[in-house]
Design a protein around this motif. Structure first.
Motif, PDB file in Angstrom:
ATOM      1  N   ILE A 103       0.847  -1.197   0.000  1.00 54.12           N
ATOM      2  CA  ILE A 103       0.000   0.000   0.000  1.00 54.12           C
ATOM      3  C   ILE A 103       0.881   1.244   0.000  1.00 54.12           C
ATOM      4  CG2 ILE A 103      -1.775   1.287   1.260  1.00 54.12           C
ATOM      5  CD1 ILE A 103      -2.568  -1.424   2.573  1.00 54.12           C
ATOM      6  N   ALA A 157      -3.798   5.701   1.265  1.00 53.08           N
ATOM      7  CA  ALA A 157      -5.211   5.366   1.441  1.00 53.08           C
ATOM      8  C   ALA A 157      -5.996   6.658   1.592  1.00 53.08           C
ATOM      9  CB  ALA A 157      -5.400   4.489   2.669  1.00 53.08           C
ATOM     10  N   ILE A 174     -12.889   3.046   1.927  1.00 53.67           N
ATOM     11  CA  ILE A 174     -11.460   3.320   1.807  1.00 53.67           C
ATOM     12  C   ILE A 174     -11.012   2.892   0.416  1.00 53.67           C
ATOM     13  CG2 ILE A 174      -9.148   2.706   2.610  1.00 53.67           C
ATOM     14  CD1 ILE A 174     -10.336   2.176   5.361  1.00 53.67           C
ATOM     15  N   MET A 208      -7.467   2.399  -1.487  1.00 50.75           N
ATOM     16  CA  MET A 208      -6.016   2.328  -1.321  1.00 50.75           C
ATOM     17  C   MET A 208      -5.351   2.289  -2.686  1.00 50.75           C
ATOM     18  SD  MET A 208      -5.984  -0.624   1.557  1.00 50.75           S
ATOM     19  CE  MET A 208      -7.437  -1.384   0.836  1.00 50.75           C
ATOM     20  N   GLN A 229      -5.760   0.187  -7.695  1.00 44.54           N
ATOM     21  CA  GLN A 229      -6.472   0.542  -6.476  1.00 44.54           C
ATOM     22  C   GLN A 229      -7.196  -0.660  -5.892  1.00 44.54           C
ATOM     23  OE1 GLN A 229      -8.904   3.801  -7.967  1.00 44.54           O
ATOM     24  NE2 GLN A 229      -7.580   5.230  -6.882  1.00 44.54           N
ATOM     25  N   ALA A 288      -8.546   5.187   6.873  1.00 44.10           N
ATOM     26  CA  ALA A 288      -7.548   5.665   5.910  1.00 44.10           C
ATOM     27  C   ALA A 288      -6.392   6.353   6.634  1.00 44.10           C
ATOM     28  CB  ALA A 288      -8.199   6.619   4.912  1.00 44.10           C
ATOM     29  N   LEU A 337      -4.215   3.642   8.181  1.00 44.09           N
ATOM     30  CA  LEU A 337      -3.401   2.994   7.148  1.00 44.09           C
ATOM     31  C   LEU A 337      -2.238   3.879   6.727  1.00 44.09           C
ATOM     32  CD1 LEU A 337      -5.967   1.208   4.826  1.00 44.09           C
ATOM     33  CD2 LEU A 337      -4.009   0.155   5.935  1.00 44.09           C
ATOM     34  N   ASN A 338      -2.513   5.169   6.498  1.00 50.87           N
ATOM     35  CA  ASN A 338      -1.446   6.081   6.077  1.00 50.87           C
ATOM     36  C   ASN A 338      -0.357   6.206   7.128  1.00 50.87           C
ATOM     37  OD1 ASN A 338      -2.341   6.695   3.457  1.00 50.87           O
ATOM     38  ND2 ASN A 338      -3.797   8.180   4.256  1.00 50.87           N
TER      39      ASN A 338
END
Length: 95
Positions: free
Chosen positions: A26, A29, A61, A63, A70, A82, A85-86
């Motif tokens: 990833i 996001a 979300i 990603m 994506q 999000a 995740l980031n």
């Protein structure tokens, strides 16, 4: 059920994990409004832009992965997911 942790984003149903998007794949996001018409319908969808798991229309979300494709999933509190995740991606990159 969607779970976000240091492994990435996992999707499970009735306690059986059936999809894992590994954290190291990833790049970013974002929370977005997800529409089944944009991704090709309901359920597990594969389209030219990527893959999606859609159980409803609305908050989700999206990603972006290392390969430019994506992965999207509808989920409550998508902004929080999000952001988590980031921050996990940033921490992983720092190592």
């Amino acid at each position: 059920t969607v779970r976000i942790d240091r492994r990435g984003l996992a999707i499970s149903s009735w306690g059986v994990r059936w999809k894992l998007v590994p954290l190291n794949t990833i790049t970013s996001a974002a929370a977005d409004h997800i529409s089944p018409t944009h991704w090709g319908g309901w359920g597990y969808r594969i389209s030219p832009q990527g893959t999606a798991v859609l159980v409803r229309s609305g908050e989700g979300i999206v990603m972006t992965r290392n390969n430019g494709r994506q992965f999207a999933v509808t989920i409550d509190s998508a902004g929080t997911g999000a952001a988590l995740l980031n921050s996990l991606v940033a921490a992983e990159s720092a190592h």
